[in-house]
Design an enzyme around this catalytic site. Structure first.
Site, PDB file in Angstrom:
ATOM      1  N   ASP A 214     -32.339 -32.185 -61.887  1.00 20.50           N
ATOM      2  CA  ASP A 214     -33.719 -31.688 -61.944  1.00 20.50           C
ATOM      3  C   ASP A 214     -34.709 -32.816 -61.695  1.00 20.50           C
ATOM      4  OD1 ASP A 214     -35.696 -29.813 -62.238  1.00 20.50           O
ATOM      5  OD2 ASP A 214     -35.604 -29.739 -64.428  1.00 20.50           O
TER       6      ASP A 214
ATOM      7  N   HIS B  58     -35.987 -33.294 -52.405  1.00 22.49           N
ATOM      8  CA  HIS B  58     -34.615 -32.768 -52.253  1.00 22.49           C
ATOM      9  C   HIS B  58     -33.811 -33.671 -51.315  1.00 22.49           C
ATOM     10  CE1 HIS B  58     -35.757 -29.388 -54.564  1.00 22.49           C
ATOM     11  NE2 HIS B  58     -36.463 -28.780 -53.645  1.00 22.49           N
TER      12      HIS B  58
ATOM     13  N   LEU C  78     -10.471 -36.534 -57.391  1.00 28.50           N
ATOM     14  CA  LEU C  78     -11.677 -35.989 -58.037  1.00 28.50           C
ATOM     15  C   LEU C  78     -11.891 -34.585 -57.504  1.00 28.50           C
ATOM     16  CD1 LEU C  78     -14.520 -36.203 -59.506  1.00 28.50           C
ATOM     17  CD2 LEU C  78     -15.393 -37.126 -57.360  1.00 28.50           C
TER      18      LEU C  78
HETATM   19  C1  FPP Z   1     -34.077 -29.377 -58.872  1.00 26.71           C
HETATM   20  O1  FPP Z   1     -35.264 -30.125 -58.748  1.00 26.71           O
HETATM   21  C2  FPP Z   1     -33.223 -29.536 -57.711  1.00 26.71           C
HETATM   22  C3  FPP Z   1     -32.744 -28.512 -56.929  1.00 26.71           C
HETATM   23  C4  FPP Z   1     -33.066 -27.104 -57.185  1.00 26.71           C
HETATM   24  C5  FPP Z   1     -31.921 -28.756 -55.729  1.00 26.71           C
HETATM   25  C6  FPP Z   1     -30.922 -29.876 -55.798  1.00 26.71           C
HETATM   26  C7  FPP Z   1     -30.534 -30.264 -54.427  1.00 26.71           C
HETATM   27  C8  FPP Z   1     -30.231 -31.512 -54.019  1.00 26.71           C
HETATM   28  C9  FPP Z   1     -30.159 -32.658 -54.916  1.00 26.71           C
HETATM   29  C10 FPP Z   1     -29.972 -31.808 -52.577  1.00 26.71           C
HETATM   30  C11 FPP Z   1     -28.723 -31.308 -51.974  1.00 26.71           C
HETATM   31  C12 FPP Z   1     -27.521 -31.310 -52.814  1.00 26.71           C
HETATM   32  C13 FPP Z   1     -26.275 -31.039 -52.372  1.00 26.71           C
HETATM   33  C14 FPP Z   1     -25.149 -31.012 -53.335  1.00 26.71           C
HETATM   34  C15 FPP Z   1     -25.985 -30.740 -50.967  1.00 26.71           C
HETATM   35  P1  FPP Z   1     -36.634 -29.330 -58.795  1.00 26.71           P
HETATM   36  O2  FPP Z   1     -36.983 -28.932 -57.404  1.00 26.71           O
HETATM   37  O3  FPP Z   1     -36.544 -28.198 -59.761  1.00 26.71           O
HETATM   38  O4  FPP Z   1     -37.626 -30.413 -59.311  1.00 26.71           O
HETATM   39  P2  FPP Z   1     -38.917 -30.193 -60.244  1.00 26.71           P
HETATM   40  O5  FPP Z   1     -38.413 -29.786 -61.590  1.00 26.71           O
HETATM   41  O6  FPP Z   1     -39.544 -31.538 -60.238  1.00 26.71           O
HETATM   42  O7  FPP Z   1     -39.770 -29.151 -59.588  1.00 26.71           O
END
Ligand code: FPP
Length: 253
Positions: free
Chosen positions: A27, A44, A138
């Site tokens: 997050d 992201h 893993l």
């Molecule tokens: C949450 O941060 C993150 C996500 C919903 C997406 C996670 C994706 C990645 C790390 C990139 C790709 C990963 C893979 C495994 C291919 P948020 O957007 O909720 O952040 P915020 O709380 O600051 O709004």
């Protein structure tokens, strides 16, 4: 051994008492980007480096299973532009990382309701899973369109099907047989659940699996998560006394 991260740090992590299965709620990508005056999607993209660092850390420390929450069942409610960037990122990451995972003996599994994904993405996922199916160092689980409640409902349906077919009796259902039908039956029990980004909640992640997990919350935003921050979480885990309902004197060796 050089794996995925650009820089590998020598860590003090005690190699005894390592968690056998670590899951991470990644997050804070959006806030990380906004703090720099950039679009949320930039966060992201930066988050992919933190994914690499985490996989590298888990692999080098012989943690047998790592589960990353990449996209929840609720994330479809985000702006269309953000959802489509996330889907493109999954495709790009699959294209660029799968060979490296395979070379390093990592098994990849994508867990969730994939019926909502673009068929070309599902095909890439299945190919990557087939290629890496026999790898043993893993198991990297990517939870995508996943929800803990979804997992419990799907498990219940599978058990009902087995009862209908006559291969299972109602009296055979126990915590053990239920667990064996969940989406995470192929990996050890969840020892440690980490959430970055400062919130302290489970957000419908591994509801069945986190019954006895240690929880670790950090304010670090996901793109800033690296081998050192992962190491701190492991050290915190190693300092805890896990009692599983017993009293302290019963679990002290
Ligand atoms: C949450 O941060 C993150 C996500 C919903 C997406 C996670 C994706 C990645 C790390 C990139 C790709 C990963 C893979 C495994 C291919 P948020 O957007 O909720 O952040 P915020 O709380 O600051 O709004």
């Amino acid at each position: 051994m050089k794996l995925f991260a650009k820089e590998e740090t020598v860590l003090n992590t005690d190699t005894a008492n390592l968690p056998q299965h670590v899951a991470i709620i990644m997050d804070g990508n959006g806030r990380w980007a906004q703090q720099q005056g950039k679009l949320r999607t930039f966060g992201h993209k930066a988050g992919v480096d933190a994914v690499r660092a985490s996989v590298s850390f888990a692999r080098r420390h012989n943690i047998p299973a790592l589960t990353l929450f990449a996209f929840s069942s609720e994330n479809w409610k985000r702006p269309e532009e953000e959802v489509s960037v996330l889907m493109e990122l999954f495709k790009l990451v699959l294209n660029s990382e799968v060979k490296k995972l395979h070379k390093n003996n990592v098994r990849l599994k994508v867990i969730g309701d994939l019926s909502a994904f673009d068929p070309s993405l599902v095909e890439r996922i299945r190919k990557a899973e087939n290629l890496t199916a026999n790898n043993t160092a893993l198991c990297l689980n990517i939870a995508a369109n996943y929800g803990g409640r979804w997992d419990i409902v799907e498990t219940t349906k599978r058990l009902q099907t087995q009862i209908d077919e006559g291969s299972l009796q109602l009296s055979d259902i126990s915590e053990t047989t239920f667990h064996q039908q969940t989406a995470f039956a192929h990996v050890p029990e969840l020892d440690l659940l980490i959430r970055t980004g400062g919130e302290q909640r489970i957000s419908n992640f591994l509801l069945w699996q986190c019954a006895y997990s240690e929880l670790y919350f950090t304010d670090t935003l996901w793109p800033d998560f690296n081998e050192q921050t992962f190491s701190k979480a492991i050290e915190s885990f190693q300092q805890r006394q896990r009692r599983f309902g017993k009293i302290a004197e019963q679990v002290q060796c």
